[in-house]
Design a protein around this motif. Structure first.
Motif, PDB file in Angstrom:
ATOM      1  N   GLY A 210       0.792  -1.219   0.000  1.00 53.98           N
ATOM      2  CA  GLY A 210       0.000   0.000   0.000  1.00 53.98           C
ATOM      3  C   GLY A 210       0.824   1.269   0.000  1.00 53.98           C
ATOM      4  N   ALA A 211       2.104   1.182   0.418  1.00 52.59           N
ATOM      5  CA  ALA A 211       2.948   2.379   0.440  1.00 52.59           C
ATOM      6  C   ALA A 211       3.146   2.924  -0.967  1.00 52.59           C
ATOM      7  N   PHE A 212       3.340   2.029  -1.931  1.00 55.35           N
ATOM      8  CA  PHE A 212       3.539   2.471  -3.311  1.00 55.35           C
ATOM      9  C   PHE A 212       2.225   2.937  -3.929  1.00 55.35           C
ATOM     10  N   ARG A 213       1.151   2.242  -3.605  1.00 53.38           N
ATOM     11  CA  ARG A 213      -0.160   2.657  -4.099  1.00 53.38           C
ATOM     12  C   ARG A 213      -0.509   4.050  -3.563  1.00 53.38           C
ATOM     13  N   ASN A 214      -0.298   4.253  -2.268  1.00 47.03           N
ATOM     14  CA  ASN A 214      -0.595   5.555  -1.672  1.00 47.03           C
ATOM     15  C   ASN A 214       0.272   6.652  -2.270  1.00 47.03           C
ATOM     16  N   ALA A 215       1.543   6.324  -2.556  1.00 44.59           N
ATOM     17  CA  ALA A 215       2.441   7.321  -3.144  1.00 44.59           C
ATOM     18  C   ALA A 215       1.965   7.729  -4.533  1.00 44.59           C
ATOM     19  N   MET A 216       1.504   6.759  -5.323  1.00 45.93           N
ATOM     20  CA  MET A 216       1.004   7.068  -6.659  1.00 45.93           C
ATOM     21  C   MET A 216      -0.277   7.892  -6.589  1.00 45.93           C
ATOM     22  N   ILE A 217      -1.152   7.541  -5.644  1.00 50.90           N
ATOM     23  CA  ILE A 217      -2.388   8.300  -5.485  1.00 50.90           C
ATOM     24  C   ILE A 217      -2.083   9.732  -5.052  1.00 50.90           C
ATOM     25  N   SER A 218      -1.120   9.885  -4.140  1.00 55.37           N
ATOM     26  CA  SER A 218      -0.739  11.219  -3.687  1.00 55.37           C
ATOM     27  C   SER A 218      -0.169  12.050  -4.831  1.00 55.37           C
ATOM     28  N   ALA A 219       0.596  11.410  -5.715  1.00 55.32           N
ATOM     29  CA  ALA A 219       1.206  12.122  -6.846  1.00 55.32           C
ATOM     30  C   ALA A 219       0.166  12.624  -7.831  1.00 55.32           C
ATOM     31  N   CYS A 220      -1.044  12.079  -7.790  1.00 56.07           N
ATOM     32  CA  CYS A 220      -2.108  12.544  -8.696  1.00 56.07           C
ATOM     33  C   CYS A 220      -2.423  14.020  -8.493  1.00 56.07           C
ATOM     34  N   ARG A 221      -2.144  14.537  -7.277  1.00 58.57           N
ATOM     35  CA  ARG A 221      -2.390  15.959  -6.999  1.00 58.57           C
ATOM     36  C   ARG A 221      -1.535  16.858  -7.877  1.00 58.57           C
ATOM     37  N   LEU A 222      -0.393  16.334  -8.312  1.00 54.48           N
ATOM     38  CA  LEU A 222       0.536  17.137  -9.113  1.00 54.48           C
ATOM     39  C   LEU A 222       0.087  17.285 -10.558  1.00 54.48           C
ATOM     40  N   VAL A 223      -0.761  16.364 -11.006  1.00 55.67           N
ATOM     41  CA  VAL A 223      -1.141  16.362 -12.427  1.00 55.67           C
ATOM     42  C   VAL A 223      -2.634  16.600 -12.631  1.00 55.67           C
ATOM     43  N   GLY A 224      -3.338  16.930 -11.553  1.00 51.47           N
ATOM     44  CA  GLY A 224      -4.747  17.277 -11.672  1.00 51.47           C
ATOM     45  C   GLY A 224      -5.686  16.103 -11.860  1.00 51.47           C
ATOM     46  N   PHE A 225      -5.220  14.873 -11.553  1.00 50.32           N
ATOM     47  CA  PHE A 225      -6.091  13.705 -11.674  1.00 50.32           C
ATOM     48  C   PHE A 225      -6.783  13.482 -10.332  1.00 50.32           C
ATOM     49  N   LYS A 226      -8.072  13.142 -10.367  1.00 50.52           N
ATOM     50  CA  LYS A 226      -8.832  12.974  -9.134  1.00 50.52           C
ATOM     51  C   LYS A 226      -8.306  11.790  -8.316  1.00 50.52           C
ATOM     52  N   MET A 227      -7.930  12.070  -7.084  1.00 52.69           N
ATOM     53  CA  MET A 227      -7.409  11.020  -6.216  1.00 52.69           C
ATOM     54  C   MET A 227      -8.474   9.962  -5.926  1.00 52.69           C
ATOM     55  N   THR A 228      -9.751  10.384  -5.879  1.00 49.45           N
ATOM     56  CA  THR A 228     -10.823   9.427  -5.613  1.00 49.45           C
ATOM     57  C   THR A 228     -10.937   8.400  -6.734  1.00 49.45           C
ATOM     58  N   LEU A 229     -10.669   8.804  -7.971  1.00 50.27           N
ATOM     59  CA  LEU A 229     -10.681   7.863  -9.091  1.00 50.27           C
ATOM     60  C   LEU A 229      -9.439   6.978  -9.063  1.00 50.27           C
ATOM     61  N   ALA A 230      -8.301   7.570  -8.693  1.00 49.05           N
ATOM     62  CA  ALA A 230      -7.052   6.808  -8.648  1.00 49.05           C
ATOM     63  C   ALA A 230      -7.146   5.682  -7.623  1.00 49.05           C
ATOM     64  N   LYS A 231      -7.857   5.913  -6.513  1.00 44.34           N
ATOM     65  CA  LYS A 231      -8.009   4.870  -5.490  1.00 44.34           C
ATOM     66  C   LYS A 231      -8.707   3.638  -6.039  1.00 44.34           C
ATOM     67  N   LEU A 232      -9.527   3.824  -7.072  1.00 45.77           N
ATOM     68  CA  LEU A 232     -10.271   2.719  -7.666  1.00 45.77           C
ATOM     69  C   LEU A 232      -9.603   2.178  -8.920  1.00 45.77           C
ATOM     70  N   SER A 233      -8.441   2.746  -9.276  1.00 44.00           N
ATOM     71  CA  SER A 233      -7.877   2.444 -10.594  1.00 44.00           C
ATOM     72  C   SER A 233      -6.467   1.892 -10.584  1.00 44.00           C
ATOM     73  N   VAL A 234      -5.764   1.983  -9.463  1.00 41.18           N
ATOM     74  CA  VAL A 234      -4.370   1.515  -9.431  1.00 41.18           C
ATOM     75  C   VAL A 234      -4.129   0.709  -8.153  1.00 41.18           C
ATOM     76  N   PHE A 235      -3.460  -0.438  -8.321  1.00 43.07           N
ATOM     77  CA  PHE A 235      -3.242  -1.368  -7.212  1.00 43.07           C
ATOM     78  C   PHE A 235      -1.849  -1.980  -7.341  1.00 43.07           C
ATOM     79  N   VAL A 236      -1.348  -2.567  -6.248  1.00 40.83           N
ATOM     80  CA  VAL A 236      -0.027  -3.186  -6.247  1.00 40.83           C
ATOM     81  C   VAL A 236      -0.149  -4.625  -5.773  1.00 40.83           C
ATOM     82  N   ASP A 237       0.381  -5.559  -6.557  1.00 45.52           N
ATOM     83  CA  ASP A 237       0.362  -6.976  -6.179  1.00 45.52           C
ATOM     84  C   ASP A 237       1.334  -7.245  -5.035  1.00 45.52           C
ATOM     85  N   ALA A 238       0.950  -8.117  -4.129  1.00 44.82           N
ATOM     86  CA  ALA A 238       1.809  -8.504  -3.007  1.00 44.82           C
ATOM     87  C   ALA A 238       2.679  -9.699  -3.377  1.00 44.82           C
TER      88      ALA A 238
END
Length: 210
Positions: A85-113
């Motif tokens: 989740g650390a990498f997923r959260n980092a990618m979601i946080s980076a969405c703020r830099l490019v104007g992409f909705k973080m709420t959509l990113a939470k449903l769109s990007v995941f990291v395999d364990a």
């Protein structure tokens, strides 16, 4: 005479989930600080004791080496890891830099364990490299200076598998988002995007070959 309701058709497409693999190379030391099982058990024991816990207790000598080991995430396979989740959260946080909705990113990007934490089952990705003990001073909420002991990896890499919704992101989008996460957000203690401070520059990474 009332009109008959107009029929409507809602077409929901099946998700188009793709997987991309990346090798992440550490650009700065990675420092980890998990909440140890020992500390959790001590808190639970104190809560269970109730008012009797208020009496003076003898302070046990600290085992700093054990504190360091307790701060690591170790998988059921015995290998060190980082919460996926650390990498997923980092990618979601980076969405703020490019104007992409973080709420959509939470449903769109995941990291395999790669494995799961042996203590609490948290999904982990394998962390490759050698660690050493890092002793740092800090101030508790009361203002008292304390010593915190953490494991630190100066050189490290991680093989990451990212799943993403192709209706929201392209492979290039995911790659660029991960690069921004590595350069501008970071992971672990002392990262740029730390909630408790402005960070120490720890936990930065790049994509090999990018």
């Amino acid at each position: 005479m009332a009109k008959a309701p107009t029929a409507s058709v809602v077409a929901i497409t099946a998700p188009r989930i793709q997987t991309a693999s990346f090798r992440l190379i550490g650009e700065s030391p990675f420092v980890q600080a998990r909440f140890s099982a020992k500390a959790k058990n001590m808190m639970m024991a104190k809560m269970a004791a109730g008012s009797t816990a208020k009496g003076k207790k003898v302070r046990e000598a600290r085992d700093f080496d054990q504190d360091c080991k307790d701060a690591m995430h170790i998988g059921v396979d015995g290998k060190a890891g980082v919460p996926a989740g650390a990498f997923r959260n980092a990618m979601i946080s980076a969405c703020r830099l490019v104007g992409f909705k973080m709420t959509l990113a939470k449903l769109s990007v995941f990291v395999d364990a790669d494995t799961f934490d042996a203590v609490d089952g948290v999904p982990l990705v394998h962390l490759h490299g050698n660690w050493e003990r890092l002793d740092m001073h800090t101030r508790n909420a009361t203002g008292v200076v304390d010593i915190r002991v953490r494991p630190m990896w100066r050189e490290w890499h991680i093989d990451l598998r990212v799943k993403f919704d192709e209706d929201q992101f392209t492979l290039t989008d995911v790659s660029n988002l991960l690069m921004r996460a590595g350069a501008q957000v970071g992971i672990g203690e002392g990262r740029h995007d730390s909630k408790a401070s402005t960070g120490l520059g720890f936990g930065c990474f790049r994509i090999e070959g990018a």
